[in-house]
Motif scaffolding. Sequence first.
Motif, short mmCIF file in Angstrom:
data_model
loop_
_atom_site.label_atom_id
_atom_site.label_comp_id
_atom_site.label_asym_id
_atom_site.label_seq_id
_atom_site.Cartn_x
_atom_site.Cartn_y
_atom_site.Cartn_z
N ASN A 1 0.81 -1.21 0.00
CA ASN A 1 0.00 0.00 0.00
C ASN A 1 0.85 1.27 0.00
N CYS A 2 2.16 1.13 -0.16
CA CYS A 2 3.06 2.26 -0.15
C CYS A 2 3.38 2.68 -1.59
N GLN A 3 3.22 3.96 -1.87
CA GLN A 3 3.54 4.49 -3.18
C GLN A 3 4.43 5.71 -3.02
N TYR A 4 5.02 6.12 -4.11
CA TYR A 4 5.90 7.27 -4.09
C TYR A 4 5.38 8.33 -5.05
N GLU A 5 5.70 9.58 -4.74
CA GLU A 5 5.30 10.67 -5.62
C GLU A 5 6.43 11.70 -5.69
N VAL A 6 6.46 12.41 -6.80
CA VAL A 6 7.46 13.46 -6.99
C VAL A 6 7.01 14.69 -6.22
N ASN A 7 7.91 15.27 -5.46
CA ASN A 7 7.62 16.43 -4.64
C ASN A 7 8.28 17.67 -5.23
N PHE A 8 7.87 18.04 -6.44
CA PHE A 8 8.37 19.27 -7.05
C PHE A 8 7.35 20.35 -6.76
N ALA A 9 7.70 21.23 -5.86
CA ALA A 9 6.76 22.23 -5.35
C ALA A 9 6.26 23.17 -6.44
N PRO A 10 4.95 23.39 -6.50
CA PRO A 10 4.40 24.35 -7.46
C PRO A 10 4.95 25.77 -7.23
#
Length: 135
Positions: free
Chosen positions: A58-67
């Motif tokens: 249930n663990c996923q990753y996402e890109v944290n490029f701030a708007p």
Amino acid sequence: KAYEDKLYEHWQSETNTKLHVLLKQSLLNRVDASATNPESTVNFDPNLTTHDEMFETNCQYEVNFAPELEEIIMESKYMEQLGFQIPQLARNVALQEQKFLRYTTGLRNMLNRYQKLMTSLNTAESKLMVDHIQE
């Protein structure tokens, strides 16, 4: 004119402060997909992540490029076009806009492929592949 100068000085100091914080943020966040709160993200730190946490289904990753970074890039371009002197850090970030976009797009694509692959594995396959997945 005094109002413009005050606004410009405020923008300059805010931009420098924000950039220092935003550029130090982790580019990868771990998201617990089973959590009820969609905002439940954890900054990725490979030194602190345990083996079990790394391979939870249930663990996923996402890109944290701030708007906010994109916003600062656009503001910097406009301010320079208007003839204002922009902070050196903001100029450097704005000049690297295409590189940032290329890297974040590539990272998002890679994460999408990784997540599709991980969800396609059953429990037995993931146990067999654990050493290869860690690499």
